[in-house]
Write an enzyme that holds these catalytic residues in place. Structure first.
Site, PDB file in Angstrom:
ATOM      1  N   GLU A  86      20.810 -39.905  21.310  1.00 25.80           N
ATOM      2  CA  GLU A  86      22.252 -40.363  19.985  1.00 25.80           C
ATOM      3  C   GLU A  86      21.059 -41.308  18.359  1.00 25.80           C
ATOM      4  OE1 GLU A  86      21.165 -40.928  22.803  1.00 25.80           O
ATOM      5  OE2 GLU A  86      23.061 -41.559  23.948  1.00 25.80           O
TER       6      GLU A  86
ATOM      7  N   CYS B  17      16.492 -41.669  21.869  1.00 19.06           N
ATOM      8  CA  CYS B  17      16.801 -41.107  22.314  1.00 19.06           C
ATOM      9  C   CYS B  17      17.841 -40.456  21.498  1.00 19.06           C
ATOM     10  CB  CYS B  17      17.876 -42.205  22.794  1.00 19.06           C
ATOM     11  SG  CYS B  17      17.553 -43.422  23.687  1.00 19.06           S
TER      12      CYS B  17
ATOM     13  N   CYS C 253      22.377 -45.779  25.780  1.00 20.45           N
ATOM     14  CA  CYS C 253      21.908 -47.144  26.050  1.00 20.45           C
ATOM     15  C   CYS C 253      22.163 -48.296  25.005  1.00 20.45           C
ATOM     16  CB  CYS C 253      20.368 -46.649  27.093  1.00 20.45           C
ATOM     17  SG  CYS C 253      19.327 -46.828  24.227  1.00 20.45           S
TER      18      CYS C 253
ATOM     19  N   CYS D 128      21.279 -48.153  21.359  1.00 18.47           N
ATOM     20  CA  CYS D 128      21.986 -46.385  20.904  1.00 18.47           C
ATOM     21  C   CYS D 128      23.568 -47.261  20.808  1.00 18.47           C
ATOM     22  CB  CYS D 128      21.935 -45.279  21.976  1.00 18.47           C
ATOM     23  SG  CYS D 128      20.320 -44.701  21.648  1.00 18.47           S
TER      24      CYS D 128
ATOM     25  N   ASN E  61      16.681 -36.105  22.506  1.00 20.92           N
ATOM     26  CA  ASN E  61      15.485 -37.509  23.024  1.00 20.92           C
ATOM     27  C   ASN E  61      14.465 -37.175  22.811  1.00 20.92           C
ATOM     28  OD1 ASN E  61      16.456 -35.664  25.091  1.00 20.92           O
ATOM     29  ND2 ASN E  61      15.604 -37.218  26.581  1.00 20.92           N
ATOM     30  N   ILE E  62      13.301 -37.815  22.496  1.00 19.20           N
ATOM     31  CA  ILE E  62      12.225 -37.046  21.798  1.00 19.20           C
ATOM     32  C   ILE E  62      10.933 -38.719  22.596  1.00 19.20           C
ATOM     33  CG2 ILE E  62      10.425 -36.741  19.862  1.00 19.20           C
ATOM     34  CD1 ILE E  62      12.765 -36.097  18.338  1.00 19.20           C
TER      35      ILE E  62
HETATM   36  N1  THU Z   1      18.011 -41.463  27.157  1.00 20.28           N
HETATM   37  C1  THU Z   1      18.710 -40.675  25.683  1.00 20.28           C
HETATM   38  O1  THU Z   1      18.511 -39.703  25.021  1.00 20.28           O
HETATM   39  N2  THU Z   1      19.578 -41.990  26.243  1.00 20.28           N
HETATM   40  C2  THU Z   1      20.921 -42.511  25.850  1.00 20.28           C
HETATM   41  O2  THU Z   1      21.684 -43.316  25.867  1.00 20.28           O
HETATM   42  C3  THU Z   1      19.955 -42.869  27.658  1.00 20.28           C
HETATM   43  C4  THU Z   1      18.615 -42.284  27.542  1.00 20.28           C
HETATM   44  C5  THU Z   1      17.322 -40.797  26.874  1.00 20.28           C
HETATM   45  C6  THU Z   1      15.888 -40.963  26.974  1.00 20.28           C
HETATM   46  C7  THU Z   1      14.659 -40.783  27.912  1.00 20.28           C
HETATM   47  O3  THU Z   1      13.843 -39.944  27.021  1.00 20.28           O
HETATM   48  C8  THU Z   1      15.547 -39.883  29.231  1.00 20.28           C
HETATM   49  O4  THU Z   1      16.603 -40.018  28.721  1.00 20.28           O
HETATM   50  C9  THU Z   1      15.648 -41.060  30.321  1.00 20.28           C
HETATM   51  O5  THU Z   1      15.429 -42.744  30.346  1.00 20.28           O
END
Ligand code: THU
Length: 138
Positions: free
Chosen positions: A61, A59, A92, A95, A48-49
């Site tokens: 994914e 995210c 989420c 994604c 995640n960035i």
């Molecule tokens: N996040 C993901 O990388 N993948 C997901 O499917 C759920 C949320 C990240 C986004 C954000 O950087 C952090 O988790 C908190 O929401």
């Protein structure tokens, strides 16, 4: 879609934890890593960035999917997703929709928490009745 065995899924979890170390999360402090296996046999890693404006955050994914699609991949065999939290990180809604563009409902999705406790499900279980390209043709 080729079958992915348990040993390979565990290997993908290892790679997802490595990907998680690349996360850029100055706002949430919540790290996520993903390892996506393409039909070509190649693995694509994502983290995640985050962004100061919050909503542009990407995210883990989607980072993995977009890297893979850029490289010419169009179908995938499995994804492993790990997070720094106490509960396994399920993808989420956004994604799930992005994955459904390129992955079938039978694709395994392995989700794990920081302690390697995992839950295995399929994309179809996570996104039933998905909207896809066939709906545009009706
Ligand atoms: N996040 C993901 O990388 N993948 C997901 O499917 C759920 C949320 C990240 C986004 C954000 O950087 C952090 O988790 C908190 O929401």
């Amino acid at each position: 879609m080729k079958r992915v065995n348990e040993k390979e899924l565990q290997h993908m979890l290892d790679m997802a934890y490595e990907a998680m170390a690349h996360a850029y999360t100055p706002y949430s402090g919540f790290q996520v890593g993903a390892c996506l296996k393409a039909a070509s046999g190649r693995y694509y890693l994502g983290c995640n960035i985050e962004n100061a404006a919050y909503s542009p955050t990407n995210c883990a994914e989607r980072t993995a999917v977009f890297k893979a699609v850029y490289e010419g991949e169009r179908s995938f065999d499995a994804i492993a997703i790990v997070c720094s939290g106490n509960s396994p990180a399920f993808p989420c809604g956004v994604c799930r929709q992005v994955l459904s563009e390129f992955c079938g409902p039978e694709m395994p999705v392995l989700c794990a928490n920081a302690h390697r406790e995992s839950v295995l499900c399929t994309l179809g279980e996570l996104l039933p009745h998905s909207f896809g390209r066939e709906d545009l043709e009706k």
